[in-house]
Design an enzyme around this catalytic site. Structure first.
Site, short mmCIF file in Angstrom:
data_model
loop_
_atom_site.label_atom_id
_atom_site.label_comp_id
_atom_site.label_asym_id
_atom_site.label_seq_id
_atom_site.Cartn_x
_atom_site.Cartn_y
_atom_site.Cartn_z
N ASN A 9 -26.15 60.21 17.55
CA ASN A 9 -27.36 60.00 18.34
C ASN A 9 -26.90 59.68 19.77
OD1 ASN A 9 -29.78 59.29 19.45
ND2 ASN A 9 -30.00 57.36 18.33
N TRP A 10 -26.99 60.67 20.62
CA TRP A 10 -26.52 60.48 22.00
C TRP A 10 -27.49 59.64 22.83
CZ3 TRP A 10 -24.45 65.86 24.11
CH2 TRP A 10 -23.33 66.25 23.35
N LYS A 11 -28.70 59.44 22.32
CA LYS A 11 -29.75 58.72 23.05
C LYS A 11 -29.92 59.31 24.45
CE LYS A 11 -28.45 54.63 20.49
NZ LYS A 11 -28.70 53.23 20.24
N HIS A 97 -36.73 56.04 15.15
CA HIS A 97 -35.61 55.18 15.57
C HIS A 97 -36.20 53.85 16.07
CE1 HIS A 97 -32.20 53.64 17.79
NE2 HIS A 97 -31.44 54.49 17.10
N GLU A 99 -35.61 52.11 18.53
CA GLU A 99 -35.90 52.07 19.97
C GLU A 99 -37.26 52.71 20.24
OE1 GLU A 99 -32.23 53.90 21.17
OE2 GLU A 99 -31.17 52.11 20.50
N GLU A 169 -31.05 51.56 9.41
CA GLU A 169 -30.39 51.00 10.59
C GLU A 169 -30.91 49.59 10.85
OE1 GLU A 169 -28.88 54.37 13.29
OE2 GLU A 169 -30.93 53.93 13.87
N GLY A 175 -26.02 48.97 18.44
CA GLY A 175 -25.52 48.77 19.80
C GLY A 175 -25.00 47.37 20.08
N SER A 215 -23.58 50.26 14.77
CA SER A 215 -22.19 50.00 15.17
C SER A 215 -21.16 50.60 14.21
CB SER A 215 -21.96 48.49 15.37
OG SER A 215 -22.82 48.02 16.39
N GLY A 236 -24.51 55.88 17.17
CA GLY A 236 -24.88 55.92 18.58
C GLY A 236 -23.65 55.91 19.47
N GLY A 237 -23.28 54.73 19.96
CA GLY A 237 -22.20 54.58 20.95
C GLY A 237 -20.94 55.36 20.62
#
Ligand code: PEP
Length: 253
Positions: A9-11, A97, A99, A169, A175, A215, A236-237
């Protein structure tokens, strides 16, 4: 046999040239992928065509959008329809998601509409669920996640539900660098699978891929993915670094 999936997930990250570079780096590596071991890259809307073209049908690698609208088409300035995604040969759509739930007020009922539309268009929803820290501390995470599943997914038929990928999640792990322990992940994934079994029977529940997100890194993926009910991860990251994400892909069961 259910699928093992490493999803990135590059966001809202990377410029066009950085996206191109990351795709080139990722695609230059060798992975042991097949029909049951897949990579899904959820890239920002402006890079979907680039990503689809770069992947160009490479075995086991698919492109996802990070969202879609509930409407099929029309006067919704700035929005993206499922039909548009389909016309670009995008195969997956990340829905719900945390977010989007938090910053764009997406409710379980609203997400149910998106799930329906994505399935109708023969794309695969990656449906995210998961609790906040206060819910985890109160010990009611299982009940909370069951409500999310009930209100967004349990209206689907057995045939439809096997086409949905779940991403559990915990918000407190996204994150933050705080990963759920492999046992915490296993416990709630087992609960999620049991919830599907109660509604659709064990055979159907066994077919559903349940990814862990929060994470996930190169150094913890193998332990998480080794758990019986963890079928890969939504990352993600760490997915913004080709070497790190490659390690995560290679940690799939
Ligand atoms: C995510 O965005 O879905 C996620 C799990 O992020 P991170 O891996 O950075 O925690």
């Amino acid at each position: 046999m259910r699928q093992q999936i490493a999803a990135a997930n590059w966001k809202m990250n990377l410029t066009y040239s950085q996206a191109e570079q990351l795709l080139d780096n990722l695609l230059s590596k060798e992975y042991n992928l097949n029909a049951n071991r897949k990579v899904v890259l959820a890239v920002p809307f402006p890079y979907l065509k680039l990503a689809v073209d770069k992947v160009n049908g490479k075995q086991g690698i698919f492109i996802a959008a990070q969202n879609c609208n509930t409407k099929k088409s029309g006067a919704y300035t700035g929005e993206t329809s499922v039909e548009m995604l389909q016309s670009l040969s995008v195969n997956y759509v990340v829905l719900g998601h945390s977010e989007r739930r938090e910053y764009f007020n997406e409710s379980n009922a609203f997400l149910a509409e998106k799930v329906n539309l994505v399935l109708e268009s023969n794309l695969t929803p990656i449906f995210c669920c998961g609790e906040s820290l206060d819910i985890r501390e109160a010990g009611t995470q299982n009940e909370f996640v069951t409500v999310q599943l009930t209100e967004s997914l349990f209206h689907l038929t057995a045939e439809q539900i096997t086409k949905v990928v779940i991403a559990y999640e915990p918000i407190w792990a996204i994150g933050t660098g705080k990963t759920a322990s492999s046992q915490q992940a296993q416990d709630i994934h087992e609960h999620i699978r049991n919830s599907f079994a109660e509604h659709y029977g064990q055979k159907v529940a066994n077919e559903i891929s349940i990814l862990y997100g929060g994470s996930v890194k190169g150094n913890n993926a193998a332990e998480l993915f080794a758990m019986a009910d963890v079928d890969g991860g939504l990352v993600g990251g760490a997915s913004l670094n080709a070497d790190e994400f490659a390690t995560i892909i290679n940690a799939l069961k």
